[in-house]
Write an enzyme that holds these catalytic residues in place. Structure first.
Site, short mmCIF file in Angstrom:
data_model
loop_
_atom_site.label_atom_id
_atom_site.label_comp_id
_atom_site.label_asym_id
_atom_site.label_seq_id
_atom_site.Cartn_x
_atom_site.Cartn_y
_atom_site.Cartn_z
N GLY A 1 1.05 -1.17 0.08
CA GLY A 1 -0.13 -0.41 0.17
C GLY A 1 0.48 1.17 -0.01
O GLY A 1 0.25 2.09 -0.93
N ASP A 2 2.17 1.05 0.84
CA ASP A 2 2.89 2.35 0.51
C ASP A 2 3.41 2.87 -0.22
O ASP A 2 3.94 3.96 -1.31
CB ASP A 2 3.79 2.20 2.01
CG ASP A 2 3.15 2.17 3.38
OD1 ASP A 2 2.91 3.80 3.78
OD2 ASP A 2 2.87 1.43 4.41
#
Length: 406
Positions: A173-174
């Site tokens: 996600g990051d």
């Protein structure tokens, strides 16, 4: 590695200020640094970015750090002090791009917000990465990659239907948010340059939310639900609605991905497996017919794989021109001919002479490729150099250090 006198690459001459820690913002800035941007990373004097001590360490510093901070200059500033914020503001107004991943509102408290800086430098580009974006009812909540993956839909479809959702084994996600930040920065830079450039061009804010970056990857979820009421569910190792495309286990305990979902490919796969009956079955000639018999097809492929080693299975499938592949561990990658032919590992040295391999830089540009110029810097390694460039003499720098500003 020895630092060169100047960066090279397609972003040579672009100044970037990195404000923030951990993954999303620093990964975004890292990619710009890999392609030649002059990236100054601001860190707290009392320990710096927490990722310095994450996962596997060498001499107290994370091996991850050597990659995540390569080509960056580390400057320590106490942003809780007025003088530290004033120095950060100087650096911000000299930058072409600011990348930050604090909670919305933090930079505004420090007089470093986009609207505040824009009044002085209209050409400024600021990439803001946060959990939920700069607006909306959730904007002030802390946002981690795991939350973004969950809210953005990725976790819901990951895993097996009879078990709770699982996570990917990296901070996807990051990292996806970081890539959106890079794309946004490049588009904003292009707009600035065609509207007057560094001196007179139009800057803008790039607002990246982690959950939206993940959501952007979710293929046809929205129209399928809107038009047909379909909620895509977890399907383990298979690709839902596209058959066969799944993970199977070979007789020697290895895992293999086989994508035989094209109509012609499916027929070649069945013939290679000796399943003439399935190859000639008219119901299985098209994907919609195969979907109705997914379990039967998967069972047949699984039974065939169980009678082969990974190498023999891959050899048969390669000869039949069926897309397939072993699921690689890092051990597999490090000796794989394709990785090696593409030079996907770089050999470097730590300051003490210890050799270390790093992942090579992607994507590969034919004329202006990225380059690792030095590994992640020590905390505050570039304090004197950067402060001197702002006009501070040796005595003033010594005073800033004594006062705990840097």
């Amino acid at each position: 590695m020895t630092e060169p006198s100047a960066n090279t690459g397609p972003l040579k001459g672009i100044k970037v200020l990195e404000l923030g820690t951990l993954i999303a913002g620093p990964f975004c800035a890292r990619m710009l640094a890999e392609f030649g941007a002059d990236v100054i990373k601001i860190e707290a004097p009392d320990g710096g970015d927490p990722i310095r001590t994450w996962r596997v360490l060498k001499d107290g510093t994370s091996l991850w750090w050597s990659v995540q901070a390569r080509n960056k200059k580390s400057v320590t500033l106490n942003l809780k002090s007025p003088e530290g914020r004033a120095i950060a503001r100087q650096l911000a107004l000299e930058a072409d791009i600011i990348i930050e991943n604090y909670r919305p509102g933090v930079l505004e408290k420090w007089d470093l917000g986009y609207e505040q800086l824009k009044q002085i430098k209209p050409s400024l580009i600021m990439v803001r990465l946060s959990g939920f974006g700069q607006t909306g009812p959730m904007k002030d909540l802390p946002g981690f990659g795991a939350i973004g993956e969950s809210m953005g839909g990725l976790r819901y479809v990951s895993g097996f239907a009879d078990r709770p959702p699982v996570r990917v084994g990296v901070s996807i996600g990051d990292s996806v948010a970081a890539l959106h930040g890079v794309i946004g920065a490049m588009m904003a830079l292009r707009h600035r340059d065609v509207t007057g450039g560094r001196e007179h061009g139009e800057g803008q804010m790039v607002d990246v939310a982690l959950y939206e970056s993940v959501f952007n990857l979710m293929e046809s979820l929205v129209p399928e639900y809107d038009q047909a009421g379909v909620v895509r569910e977890r399907t383990g190792g298979s690709l839902p609605g596209i058959v066969p495309s799944n993970t199977y286990t070979t007789g020697d305990g290895e895992n293999i991905v086989i994508a035989g979902n094209g109509d012609a490919i499916f027929k070649r796969l069945m013939l290679a497996m000796g399943r003439i009956d399935m190859a000639g079955d008219p119901q299985l000639a098209r994907n919609d017919g195969r979907v109705a018999r997914t379990q039967e097809i998967d069972d047949a492929i699984g039974a065939w794989c169980a009678t082969h080693t990974i190498d023999s299975a891959l050899a048969v499938l390669k000869a039949a021109d069926v897309p397939s592949g072993k699921i690689y561990s890092v051990r597999d990658m490090m000796s794989d001919p394709q990785f090696l032919a593409r030079e996907m590992f770089e050999q470097h040295q730590f300051p003490d002479g210890t050799p270390v391999k790093l992942p090579a830089i992607s994507p590969k540009l034919s004329a202006t490729p990225g380059k690792t110029q030095w590994l992640g810097p020590t905390l505050g390694q570039h304090n004197d150099e950067v402060l001197a460039s702002l006009g501070y003499d040796a005595a003033a720098i010594a005073r800033l250090k004594a006062d705990g500003v840097v």
